[in-house]
Design a protein around this motif. Structure first.
Motif, PDB file in Angstrom:
ATOM      1  N   UNK A   1       5.770 -21.242 -29.243  1.00  0.00           N
ATOM      2  CA  UNK A   1       5.853 -21.999 -27.997  1.00  0.00           C
ATOM      3  C   UNK A   1       7.207 -22.684 -27.892  1.00  0.00           C
ATOM      4  N   UNK A   2       7.864 -22.504 -26.753  1.00  0.00           N
ATOM      5  CA  UNK A   2       9.237 -22.956 -26.564  1.00  0.00           C
ATOM      6  C   UNK A   2       9.306 -24.035 -25.493  1.00  0.00           C
ATOM      7  N   UNK A   3       9.890 -25.166 -25.864  1.00  0.00           N
ATOM      8  CA  UNK A   3      10.214 -26.220 -24.900  1.00  0.00           C
ATOM      9  C   UNK A   3      11.722 -26.187 -24.657  1.00  0.00           C
TER      10      UNK A   3
ATOM     11  N   UNK B   1       1.426 -29.287 -28.736  1.00  0.00           N
ATOM     12  CA  UNK B   1      -0.001 -29.233 -28.423  1.00  0.00           C
ATOM     13  C   UNK B   1      -0.523 -27.800 -28.494  1.00  0.00           C
ATOM     14  N   UNK B   2       0.219 -26.872 -27.907  1.00  0.00           N
ATOM     15  CA  UNK B   2      -0.240 -25.489 -27.872  1.00  0.00           C
ATOM     16  C   UNK B   2      -0.258 -24.856 -29.259  1.00  0.00           C
ATOM     17  N   UNK B   3       0.755 -25.141 -30.072  1.00  0.00           N
ATOM     18  CA  UNK B   3       0.799 -24.540 -31.406  1.00  0.00           C
ATOM     19  C   UNK B   3      -0.276 -25.122 -32.323  1.00  0.00           C
TER      20      UNK B   3
ATOM     21  N   UNK C   1      -6.096 -20.115 -20.475  1.00  0.00           N
ATOM     22  CA  UNK C   1      -6.762 -18.907 -20.955  1.00  0.00           C
ATOM     23  C   UNK C   1      -5.748 -17.800 -21.232  1.00  0.00           C
ATOM     24  N   UNK C   2      -4.754 -17.688 -20.382  1.00  0.00           N
ATOM     25  CA  UNK C   2      -3.704 -16.698 -20.620  1.00  0.00           C
ATOM     26  C   UNK C   2      -2.931 -17.017 -21.899  1.00  0.00           C
ATOM     27  N   UNK C   3      -2.615 -18.293 -22.108  1.00  0.00           N
ATOM     28  CA  UNK C   3      -1.869 -18.697 -23.299  1.00  0.00           C
ATOM     29  C   UNK C   3      -2.665 -18.393 -24.560  1.00  0.00           C
ATOM     30  N   UNK C   4      -3.968 -18.544 -24.498  1.00  0.00           N
ATOM     31  CA  UNK C   4      -4.803 -18.290 -25.675  1.00  0.00           C
ATOM     32  C   UNK C   4      -4.682 -16.846 -26.155  1.00  0.00           C
ATOM     33  N   UNK C   5      -4.361 -15.934 -25.251  1.00  0.00           N
ATOM     34  CA  UNK C   5      -4.211 -14.539 -25.638  1.00  0.00           C
ATOM     35  C   UNK C   5      -2.777 -14.080 -25.754  1.00  0.00           C
ATOM     36  N   UNK C   6      -1.830 -15.009 -25.653  1.00  0.00           N
ATOM     37  CA  UNK C   6      -0.407 -14.652 -25.650  1.00  0.00           C
ATOM     38  C   UNK C   6       0.217 -14.806 -27.036  1.00  0.00           C
TER      39      UNK C   6
END
Length: 398
Positions: A123-125, A113-115, A87-92
């Motif tokens: 998003x950084x790996x 996956x996140x992007x 949920x935090x990532x969705x707003x980041x």
């Protein structure tokens, strides 16, 4: 006079991070104004918190890499904890992770996956050896990557290779992750899309190998380990003085050698001596060159040697200790020190190296206690006190 806001004001970063590489990258973002939410394990948090107790009871690595962040202590292995982070990532704006290879993908927190789910997200790996290839799942600690990247082979003395005294592989990866985030945010500003960023410690440090790598690849011998000396320049080393200090000097060309011989060594004839007159000759006669320079500087104190070298226009420096750096007159004169808050009170810290004249000063926020911001973050997501209490009772949060 009005100042410009910090460039990352309004940017929110969520980081599932540990050790140095990712935390140092996100600290740069925090210093430039980003809000950084650091996700930690409830049972001890980022393991760098336990490296030492040198910073008045706190770990020096942790203090260095984690100021200005909010600490959320949550168990990602529990579906309820993972849901909070999602949920935090969705707003980041940015997500950064440096979990063990494959761990983020199993949680659905890898960049790809996140992007796919959040097109505007950057998003950084960060990994040790990168995705794919025979080393992808090897453990990658800084010293190991320094060895794999060849840094240790060119660092040290002829008799003994040594690793760098700072975590060079971690720092290299951190700075490429930092610049990768800035580049991706800039791209998002023009295209509306963020996208994945991948950085590996091996890739980063192999790039830093620079000229030794290119020398070796293109047919020349790899530079030998020479301690503080230079493989193709002489004199270029540290020399003892009468009061026990060590002074470094570097002569870059034959004009400088002439000035050194005349004004510091007191042997002007060496400027014309074929054994010393050219850098090629001095390098071939390195032992004699060092003896001549060492003999002259041994008659002077460290301060006298530096003054004489400066007056002659010769590049020079003291071989400082860590304590000397903390008291360095140049850092003091340029007002580079600040205090940051922490659970043990104010701690001295350097301003970040990026200076933006006319802008607001970097935001050097407090070093967080483990889980210090958990309740506030969950409340902002709409959780009631009762729900938070249940998660804490079950060990999902701290």
């Amino acid at each position: 006079m009005d100042t410009s806001p910090l460039p990352l004001d309004g940017i929110t970063v969520v980081a599932v991070e540990q050790a140095v590489a990712a935390p140092f990258a996100t600290r740069q973002l925090a210093d430039l104004g980003a809000r950084v939410i650091k996700v930690e394990r409830p049972d001890g948090g980022d393991f760098a918190r336990g490296y030492d107790t040198a910073a008045r009871g706190l770990a020096s690595h942790f203090v260095w890499c984690n100021r200005g962040k909010e600490s959320l202590a949550v168990d990602l292995k529990d579906p309820r904890g993972l849901a909070v982070v999602r949920e935090l990532v969705a707003g980041a704006d940015v997500f950064v992770q440096n979990l063990a290879q494959g761990a983020a993908a199993r949680l659905g927190l890898d960049a790809a996956t996140l992007c796919a789910a959040h097109p505007r997200l950057v998003a950084v790996d960060i990994s040790g050896y990168g995705e794919g290839g025979p080393y992808a799942h090897k453990r990658a600690y800084d010293m190991l990557v320094q060895c794999e990247a060849g840094l240790v082979s060119v660092t040290g003395t002829a008799e003994q290779p040594v690793k760098a005294g700072i975590p060079a592989a971690d720092i290299a990866a951190a700075m490429y992750a930092f610049s990768g985030v800035l580049a991706a945010l800039l791209r998002r500003g023009t295209t509306g899309r963020g996208g994945p960023v991948q950085v590996s410690m091996l890739d980063a440090l192999a790039e830093w190998m620079g000229h030794p790598l290119h020398q070796g690849m293109h047919g020349s011998a790899t530079p030998p380990r020479t301690g503080l000396a230079h493989s193709v320049i002489a004199p270029y080393d540290a020399y003892g003085t009468a009061d026990g200090e060590r002074v470094l000097l570097s002569v870059q060309n034959d004009r400088e050698w002439r000035r050194l011989a005349e004004r510091v060594l007191g042997e002007p004839e060496l400027a014309e001596d074929p054994d010393f007159a050219t850098n090629t000759a001095r390098t071939a006669n390195r032992k004699r060159t060092d003896e001549v320079v060492g003999r002259a500087l041994a008659r002077l104190t460290g301060r006298e040697a530096l003054d004489a070298l400066e007056a002659a226009g010769i590049a020079c420096a003291r071989l400082n200790t860590v304590a000397d750096v903390a008291a360095h007159p140049q850092l003091a004169a340029r007002d580079r020190w600040r205090e940051v808050e922490s659970p043990v009170g104010p701690l001295r810290a350097l301003l970040p190296p990026i200076t933006l004249p006319g802008g607001a000063e970097p935001r050097m926020g407090a070093v967080p206690a483990l889980g210090e911001h958990t309740d506030a973050l969950l409340r902002a997501l709409g959780m009631t006190d009762g729900q938070t209490a249940a998660l804490r009772r079950d060990g999902v949060i701290a």
